[in-house]
Design a protein around this motif. Sequence first.
Motif, PDB file in Angstrom:
ATOM      1  N   LEU A 109       0.679  -1.321   0.131  1.00 28.36           N
ATOM      2  CA  LEU A 109      -0.053  -0.099  -0.026  1.00 28.36           C
ATOM      3  C   LEU A 109       0.841   1.312   0.246  1.00 28.36           C
ATOM      4  O   LEU A 109       1.599   1.546   1.037  1.00 28.36           O
ATOM      5  CB  LEU A 109      -0.852  -0.058   1.352  1.00 28.36           C
ATOM      6  CG  LEU A 109      -2.022  -0.876   1.229  1.00 28.36           C
ATOM      7  CD1 LEU A 109      -2.656  -0.933   2.753  1.00 28.36           C
ATOM      8  CD2 LEU A 109      -3.182  -0.538   0.376  1.00 28.36           C
ATOM      9  N   PRO A 110       0.819   2.065  -1.083  1.00 29.48           N
ATOM     10  CA  PRO A 110       1.560   3.471  -0.934  1.00 29.48           C
ATOM     11  C   PRO A 110       0.872   4.167   0.112  1.00 29.48           C
ATOM     12  O   PRO A 110      -0.475   4.025   0.146  1.00 29.48           O
ATOM     13  CB  PRO A 110       1.312   3.978  -2.337  1.00 29.48           C
ATOM     14  CG  PRO A 110       1.122   2.761  -3.232  1.00 29.48           C
ATOM     15  CD  PRO A 110       0.512   1.618  -2.511  1.00 29.48           C
ATOM     16  N   VAL A 111       1.538   4.925   0.661  1.00 33.20           N
ATOM     17  CA  VAL A 111       1.152   5.924   1.965  1.00 33.20           C
ATOM     18  C   VAL A 111       1.088   7.196   1.497  1.00 33.20           C
ATOM     19  O   VAL A 111       2.333   7.531   0.976  1.00 33.20           O
ATOM     20  CB  VAL A 111       2.060   5.538   3.019  1.00 33.20           C
ATOM     21  CG1 VAL A 111       1.391   6.532   4.295  1.00 33.20           C
ATOM     22  CG2 VAL A 111       2.034   4.070   3.578  1.00 33.20           C
ATOM     23  N   THR A 112       0.096   7.985   1.250  1.00 38.02           N
ATOM     24  CA  THR A 112       0.084   9.266   0.515  1.00 38.02           C
ATOM     25  C   THR A 112      -0.540  10.071   1.692  1.00 38.02           C
ATOM     26  O   THR A 112      -1.232  10.061   2.717  1.00 38.02           O
ATOM     27  CB  THR A 112      -0.799   9.084  -0.440  1.00 38.02           C
ATOM     28  OG1 THR A 112      -2.220   8.713  -0.283  1.00 38.02           O
ATOM     29  CG2 THR A 112      -0.060   8.210  -1.671  1.00 38.02           C
ATOM     30  N   ASP A 113      -0.002  11.481   1.621  1.00 34.75           N
ATOM     31  CA  ASP A 113      -0.747  12.617   2.199  1.00 34.75           C
ATOM     32  C   ASP A 113      -1.414  13.518   1.051  1.00 34.75           C
ATOM     33  O   ASP A 113      -0.468  14.199   0.471  1.00 34.75           O
ATOM     34  CB  ASP A 113       0.234  13.354   2.912  1.00 34.75           C
ATOM     35  CG  ASP A 113      -0.337  14.422   3.720  1.00 34.75           C
ATOM     36  OD1 ASP A 113      -1.345  14.655   3.810  1.00 34.75           O
ATOM     37  OD2 ASP A 113       0.763  15.306   4.278  1.00 34.75           O
ATOM     38  N   GLY A 114      -2.713  13.482   1.016  1.00 37.56           N
ATOM     39  CA  GLY A 114      -3.081  14.229  -0.170  1.00 37.56           C
ATOM     40  C   GLY A 114      -2.849  13.009  -1.623  1.00 37.56           C
ATOM     41  O   GLY A 114      -2.940  11.818  -1.523  1.00 37.56           O
ATOM     42  N   ASP A 115      -2.227  13.605  -2.659  1.00 35.17           N
ATOM     43  CA  ASP A 115      -1.678  13.138  -3.550  1.00 35.17           C
ATOM     44  C   ASP A 115      -0.189  12.836  -3.664  1.00 35.17           C
ATOM     45  O   ASP A 115       0.470  12.433  -4.729  1.00 35.17           O
ATOM     46  CB  ASP A 115      -2.265  13.570  -5.080  1.00 35.17           C
ATOM     47  CG  ASP A 115      -1.787  15.002  -5.325  1.00 35.17           C
ATOM     48  OD1 ASP A 115      -0.776  15.496  -4.370  1.00 35.17           O
ATOM     49  OD2 ASP A 115      -2.060  15.806  -6.013  1.00 35.17           O
ATOM     50  N   ARG A 116       0.314  13.131  -2.580  1.00 35.60           N
ATOM     51  CA  ARG A 116       2.014  13.269  -2.529  1.00 35.60           C
ATOM     52  C   ARG A 116       2.290  11.761  -1.668  1.00 35.60           C
ATOM     53  O   ARG A 116       1.634  11.487  -0.510  1.00 35.60           O
ATOM     54  CB  ARG A 116       2.425  14.181  -1.655  1.00 35.60           C
ATOM     55  CG  ARG A 116       3.852  14.420  -1.287  1.00 35.60           C
ATOM     56  CD  ARG A 116       4.243  15.775  -0.858  1.00 35.60           C
ATOM     57  NE  ARG A 116       3.902  15.790   0.520  1.00 35.60           N
ATOM     58  CZ  ARG A 116       4.300  15.550   1.590  1.00 35.60           C
ATOM     59  NH1 ARG A 116       5.673  14.734   1.725  1.00 35.60           N
ATOM     60  NH2 ARG A 116       3.723  15.518   2.814  1.00 35.60           N
ATOM     61  N   LEU A 117       3.371  11.009  -2.353  1.00 38.96           N
ATOM     62  CA  LEU A 117       3.615   9.937  -1.850  1.00 38.96           C
ATOM     63  C   LEU A 117       4.852  10.393  -0.821  1.00 38.96           C
ATOM     64  O   LEU A 117       5.635  11.004  -0.786  1.00 38.96           O
ATOM     65  CB  LEU A 117       4.437   9.029  -2.789  1.00 38.96           C
ATOM     66  CG  LEU A 117       5.090   7.746  -2.570  1.00 38.96           C
ATOM     67  CD1 LEU A 117       4.082   6.715  -2.201  1.00 38.96           C
ATOM     68  CD2 LEU A 117       5.854   7.217  -3.688  1.00 38.96           C
ATOM     69  N   ILE A 118       4.336   9.401   0.663  1.00 37.56           N
ATOM     70  CA  ILE A 118       5.242   9.679   1.581  1.00 37.56           C
ATOM     71  C   ILE A 118       6.050   8.546   2.087  1.00 37.56           C
ATOM     72  O   ILE A 118       6.727   8.561   3.000  1.00 37.56           O
ATOM     73  CB  ILE A 118       4.667  10.325   2.696  1.00 37.56           C
ATOM     74  CG1 ILE A 118       3.450   9.792   3.310  1.00 37.56           C
ATOM     75  CG2 ILE A 118       4.402  11.953   2.348  1.00 37.56           C
ATOM     76  CD1 ILE A 118       2.837  10.212   4.509  1.00 37.56           C
ATOM     77  N   GLY A 119       5.574   7.294   1.497  1.00 38.77           N
ATOM     78  CA  GLY A 119       5.907   5.948   2.029  1.00 38.77           C
ATOM     79  C   GLY A 119       5.316   4.885   1.319  1.00 38.77           C
ATOM     80  O   GLY A 119       4.453   5.109   0.448  1.00 38.77           O
ATOM     81  N   ILE A 120       5.687   3.652   1.877  1.00 46.16           N
ATOM     82  CA  ILE A 120       4.918   2.544   1.347  1.00 46.16           C
ATOM     83  C   ILE A 120       5.013   1.587   2.414  1.00 46.16           C
ATOM     84  O   ILE A 120       6.080   1.268   3.416  1.00 46.16           O
ATOM     85  CB  ILE A 120       5.618   1.884   0.233  1.00 46.16           C
ATOM     86  CG1 ILE A 120       4.617   0.715  -0.415  1.00 46.16           C
ATOM     87  CG2 ILE A 120       7.057   1.370   0.465  1.00 46.16           C
ATOM     88  CD1 ILE A 120       5.295   0.522  -1.872  1.00 46.16           C
ATOM     89  N   VAL A 121       3.991   0.639   2.828  1.00 41.64           N
ATOM     90  CA  VAL A 121       3.955  -0.350   3.495  1.00 41.64           C
ATOM     91  C   VAL A 121       3.483  -1.590   2.940  1.00 41.64           C
ATOM     92  O   VAL A 121       2.715  -1.660   2.033  1.00 41.64           O
ATOM     93  CB  VAL A 121       2.771  -0.093   4.818  1.00 41.64           C
ATOM     94  CG1 VAL A 121       1.152   0.211   4.214  1.00 41.64           C
ATOM     95  CG2 VAL A 121       2.811  -1.147   5.913  1.00 41.64           C
ATOM     96  N   THR A 122       4.225  -2.866   3.284  1.00 45.05           N
ATOM     97  CA  THR A 122       4.059  -4.117   2.398  1.00 45.05           C
ATOM     98  C   THR A 122       3.768  -5.282   3.610  1.00 45.05           C
ATOM     99  O   THR A 122       3.492  -4.813   4.831  1.00 45.05           O
ATOM    100  CB  THR A 122       5.380  -4.455   1.921  1.00 45.05           C
ATOM    101  OG1 THR A 122       6.277  -4.750   3.041  1.00 45.05           O
ATOM    102  CG2 THR A 122       6.055  -3.283   1.131  1.00 45.05           C
ATOM    103  N   GLU A 123       3.263  -6.222   3.006  1.00 40.72           N
ATOM    104  CA  GLU A 123       2.758  -7.456   3.814  1.00 40.72           C
ATOM    105  C   GLU A 123       3.908  -7.707   4.699  1.00 40.72           C
ATOM    106  O   GLU A 123       3.800  -8.314   5.782  1.00 40.72           O
ATOM    107  CB  GLU A 123       2.362  -8.451   2.979  1.00 40.72           C
ATOM    108  CG  GLU A 123       3.585  -9.066   1.911  1.00 40.72           C
ATOM    109  CD  GLU A 123       2.784 -10.047   1.008  1.00 40.72           C
ATOM    110  OE1 GLU A 123       1.713 -10.500   1.172  1.00 40.72           O
ATOM    111  OE2 GLU A 123       3.435 -10.602   0.127  1.00 40.72           O
ATOM    112  N   THR A 124       5.186  -7.574   4.315  1.00 41.13           N
ATOM    113  CA  THR A 124       6.206  -7.808   5.041  1.00 41.13           C
ATOM    114  C   THR A 124       6.583  -7.046   6.376  1.00 41.13           C
ATOM    115  O   THR A 124       6.660  -7.472   7.428  1.00 41.13           O
ATOM    116  CB  THR A 124       7.781  -7.832   4.262  1.00 41.13           C
ATOM    117  OG1 THR A 124       7.532  -8.694   3.246  1.00 41.13           O
ATOM    118  CG2 THR A 124       8.971  -7.971   5.157  1.00 41.13           C
ATOM    119  N   ASP A 125       6.141  -6.003   5.942  1.00 41.73           N
ATOM    120  CA  ASP A 125       5.985  -4.928   7.252  1.00 41.73           C
ATOM    121  C   ASP A 125       5.207  -5.272   8.330  1.00 41.73           C
ATOM    122  O   ASP A 125       5.240  -5.156   9.573  1.00 41.73           O
ATOM    123  CB  ASP A 125       5.616  -3.384   6.971  1.00 41.73           C
ATOM    124  CG  ASP A 125       6.882  -2.894   5.898  1.00 41.73           C
ATOM    125  OD1 ASP A 125       8.023  -3.242   5.954  1.00 41.73           O
ATOM    126  OD2 ASP A 125       6.554  -2.339   4.746  1.00 41.73           O
TER     127      ASP A 125
END
Length: 216
Positions: A109-125
């Motif tokens: 799952l890309p982590v967004t603030d509005g339409d700005r990408l700030i991170g990503i979280v994966t099943e491994t996390d």
Amino acid sequence: MLVRDIMQAHPVSATLETRLPDLVRALQRRGFRHLPVLHEGRLVGLISDRDVKQSMTSVSLATQGRARDLLLDGLTAAQIMTRRVTTIGPMSGVEEAARLMATERISALPVTDGDRLIGIVTETDILRLFVRSLGVLEPSSRIDVIVADRTASLTDLMRVVEEAGARIWSVMTPEVSGQREVVLRVTTLDPTAAIEALCAAGHTVRGSRPRETTPP
């Protein structure tokens, strides 16, 4: 715990024009399985290692030799990426991220603030957090308790274990085959005393046997 606490901040990304060889190198060099695709700073797509493999397979089946190599070299992120991307906000709970991954059958799952990408979280996390929360990386034991009385207090159950001298690391309460079950992780390699105390209190501990006594 929130998504921002476990996400990978500032993830490596691609642009619409990034070519297939560069995508492959980015995925292999960093050990990633997903690359967000940005256009003018906005998230517009997501590329997985599966997308890359499927594209390479399709081209390889369609043509051979030099023509195949030219087609592969010319493929861009815009042609390969998934455009419909499920995202999550940094202040969402980790359980919401897990729910989305399970229901949408996705592994990142890309982590967004509005339409700005700030991170990503994966099943491994998520899995790493789950393992750490259960305490399985520490010397410990698992006790699976079938609670006979469905109205029994979880507090009472935990008190029985702690009064037997075992410290509880984590607690889960799944329902198995219509029975209420409590899964305890205790910080001891020998949970015998806790198991015996639970059995004496009328609970059933899965996989346990009453201690045999030698008649006088």
